[in-house]
Write a protein that holds these residues in place. Structure first.
Motif, PDB file in Angstrom:
ATOM      1  N   ASN A 192      -7.803   4.448   8.679  1.00  0.00           N
ATOM      2  CA  ASN A 192      -7.351   4.996   7.406  1.00  0.00           C
ATOM      3  C   ASN A 192      -8.475   4.781   6.394  1.00  0.00           C
ATOM      4  OD1 ASN A 192      -6.165   5.448   4.884  1.00  0.00           O
ATOM      5  ND2 ASN A 192      -4.165   4.720   5.557  1.00  0.00           N
ATOM      6  N   LEU A 193      -9.040   5.863   5.878  1.00  0.00           N
ATOM      7  CA  LEU A 193     -10.179   5.775   4.968  1.00  0.00           C
ATOM      8  C   LEU A 193      -9.847   5.012   3.690  1.00  0.00           C
ATOM      9  CD1 LEU A 193     -11.554   9.416   5.361  1.00  0.00           C
ATOM     10  CD2 LEU A 193     -12.444   7.332   6.423  1.00  0.00           C
ATOM     11  N   ASN A 194      -8.564   4.904   3.368  1.00  0.00           N
ATOM     12  CA  ASN A 194      -8.158   4.144   2.180  1.00  0.00           C
ATOM     13  C   ASN A 194      -8.548   2.674   2.271  1.00  0.00           C
ATOM     14  OD1 ASN A 194      -6.781   6.053   0.506  1.00  0.00           O
ATOM     15  ND2 ASN A 194      -5.088   6.056   1.963  1.00  0.00           N
ATOM     16  N   TYR A 195      -8.662   2.164   3.499  1.00  0.00           N
ATOM     17  CA  TYR A 195      -8.824   0.726   3.685  1.00  0.00           C
ATOM     18  C   TYR A 195     -10.232   0.328   4.137  1.00  0.00           C
ATOM     19  CZ  TYR A 195      -3.751   0.660   3.303  1.00  0.00           C
ATOM     20  OH  TYR A 195      -2.458   0.802   2.844  1.00  0.00           O
ATOM     21  N   ASN A 203     -19.913  -0.515  13.509  1.00  0.00           N
ATOM     22  CA  ASN A 203     -18.549  -0.903  13.157  1.00  0.00           C
ATOM     23  C   ASN A 203     -18.147  -0.392  11.776  1.00  0.00           C
ATOM     24  OD1 ASN A 203     -19.740  -3.523  14.758  1.00  0.00           O
ATOM     25  ND2 ASN A 203     -17.635  -3.046  15.366  1.00  0.00           N
ATOM     26  N   ILE A 204     -16.836  -0.201  11.617  1.00  0.00           N
ATOM     27  CA  ILE A 204     -16.247   0.059  10.305  1.00  0.00           C
ATOM     28  C   ILE A 204     -15.331  -1.116  10.004  1.00  0.00           C
ATOM     29  CG2 ILE A 204     -14.778   1.581   8.932  1.00  0.00           C
ATOM     30  CD1 ILE A 204     -15.618   3.862  10.809  1.00  0.00           C
ATOM     31  N   TYR A 205     -15.559  -1.755   8.863  1.00  0.00           N
ATOM     32  CA  TYR A 205     -14.776  -2.926   8.483  1.00  0.00           C
ATOM     33  C   TYR A 205     -13.699  -2.507   7.485  1.00  0.00           C
ATOM     34  CZ  TYR A 205     -18.615  -5.296  10.775  1.00  0.00           C
ATOM     35  OH  TYR A 205     -19.543  -5.697  11.712  1.00  0.00           O
ATOM     36  N   LEU A 206     -12.493  -3.020   7.737  1.00  0.00           N
ATOM     37  CA  LEU A 206     -11.342  -2.613   6.942  1.00  0.00           C
ATOM     38  C   LEU A 206     -10.643  -3.832   6.353  1.00  0.00           C
ATOM     39  CD1 LEU A 206     -10.884  -0.794  10.026  1.00  0.00           C
ATOM     40  CD2 LEU A 206     -10.281   0.683   8.140  1.00  0.00           C
ATOM     41  N   ASN A 207      -9.665  -3.565   5.503  1.00  0.00           N
ATOM     42  CA  ASN A 207      -8.858  -4.649   4.948  1.00  0.00           C
ATOM     43  C   ASN A 207      -8.184  -5.446   6.062  1.00  0.00           C
ATOM     44  OD1 ASN A 207      -8.420  -2.354   2.514  1.00  0.00           O
ATOM     45  ND2 ASN A 207      -8.882  -4.421   1.868  1.00  0.00           N
ATOM     46  N   SER A 208      -7.700  -6.634   5.702  1.00  0.00           N
ATOM     47  CA  SER A 208      -7.008  -7.534   6.639  1.00  0.00           C
ATOM     48  C   SER A 208      -7.926  -8.012   7.757  1.00  0.00           C
ATOM     49  CB  SER A 208      -5.760  -6.863   7.235  1.00  0.00           C
ATOM     50  OG  SER A 208      -4.856  -6.501   6.218  1.00  0.00           O
ATOM     51  N   ASN A 209      -9.243  -8.055   7.479  1.00  0.00           N
ATOM     52  CA  ASN A 209     -10.238  -8.545   8.441  1.00  0.00           C
ATOM     53  C   ASN A 209     -10.239  -7.753   9.746  1.00  0.00           C
ATOM     54  OD1 ASN A 209     -11.219 -10.710   6.803  1.00  0.00           O
ATOM     55  ND2 ASN A 209      -9.352 -11.863   7.300  1.00  0.00           N
ATOM     56  N   LEU A 210      -9.922  -6.491   9.661  1.00  0.00           N
ATOM     57  CA  LEU A 210      -9.929  -5.632  10.839  1.00  0.00           C
ATOM     58  C   LEU A 210     -11.247  -4.872  10.919  1.00  0.00           C
ATOM     59  CD1 LEU A 210      -6.327  -4.136  10.571  1.00  0.00           C
ATOM     60  CD2 LEU A 210      -7.112  -5.849  12.219  1.00  0.00           C
TER      61      LEU A 210
END
Length: 234
Positions: A192-195, A203-210
């Motif tokens: 989800n590009l929002n996060y 890698n793509i790093y997202l919220n919640s350490n994902l």
């Protein structure tokens, strides 16, 4: 959004295409992808999942009633609008939960009103995801989904409210993600590009350490999509 138009009269197909296109332009909405068919068999052979379907009743070989029943069984969320000169078929059409019934000749104002209702219904349906997790069913708001991962025989849906595992296939879940802020960056990941917090070529790093893997051939395309998404939300 994918819109199917099926009528054995190409003039009617062109008229519906023109009117629906005008509706989207008038309301400053993203133009849908149109798929036009002149018979039911060609419609049913399509590999595209329809969101809204304009369906004639009287067609050669397969009637609109037959096509509507098959479509409803295959894609129960599809919004089917019947357009015909024969109002006697209303009861039969109700069996596949016809959304609206419009008579020919087509009235532009009525079509626009019904399209507004159809788009509202589409947005309401596409904002949630109904997923079987074990013996339970979960209703997940798509806005809350951070990413989806294919993991062995399971699909993991990571959300702001926790993670959900399902044996529904990754491709099945991916097809139900209707919003343009979802992006498949790898054969096993949809994000989800929002996060998105940051990214590199691996890698793509997202919220919640994902984090999600990025396929090498997808990185340039991802950067373009993400830049366009960010610019559209400034």
């Amino acid at each position: 959004m994918d819109i199917f138009i099926c009528d054995d009269n190409t003039l009617i197909c062109n008229e519906i295409n023109s009117l629906v296109s005008e509706f989207f332009r008038t309301n400053n909405m993203t133009m849908p992808v149109f798929h036009t068919f002149t018979d039911g068999k060609s419609l049913l052979s399509s590999n595209v999942r329809p969101d809204i379907v304009f369906l004639d009743i009287q067609m050669p070989e397969l009637s609109g009633i037959d096509v509507g029943n098959i479509l409803h069984n295959k894609y129960p969320d599809a919004i089917i609008i019947v357009i015909t000169s024969f109002m006697d078929y209303l009861d039969d059409a109700m069996r596949f939960n016809v959304f609206r019934y419009i008579s020919k000749p087509i009235d532009k104002d009525r079509l626009f009103r019904n399209m507004q209702d159809a788009v509202t219904a589409y947005n309401n349906r596409s904002s949630t995801l109904y997923v079987k997790c074990g013996s339970d069913y979960k209703l997940i708001n798509q806005h809350d989904i951070i990413m989806v991962e294919a993991s062995l025989k399971q699909t993991i849906i990571y959300t702001t409210n926790g993670n959900f595992r399902t044996y529904q296939s990754f491709s099945e879940i991916k097809e139900k993600l209707a919003h343009n802020y979802f992006y498949q960056c790898h054969r096993s990941f949809v994000i989800n590009l929002n996060y998105v917090v940051s990214h590199n070529s691996h890698n793509i790093y997202l919220n919640s350490n994902l984090s999600a893997d990025v396929a090498a051939r997808k990185y340039s395309d991802f950067k373009e999509h993400y830049a366009a998404y960010v610019n559209s939300h400034v």
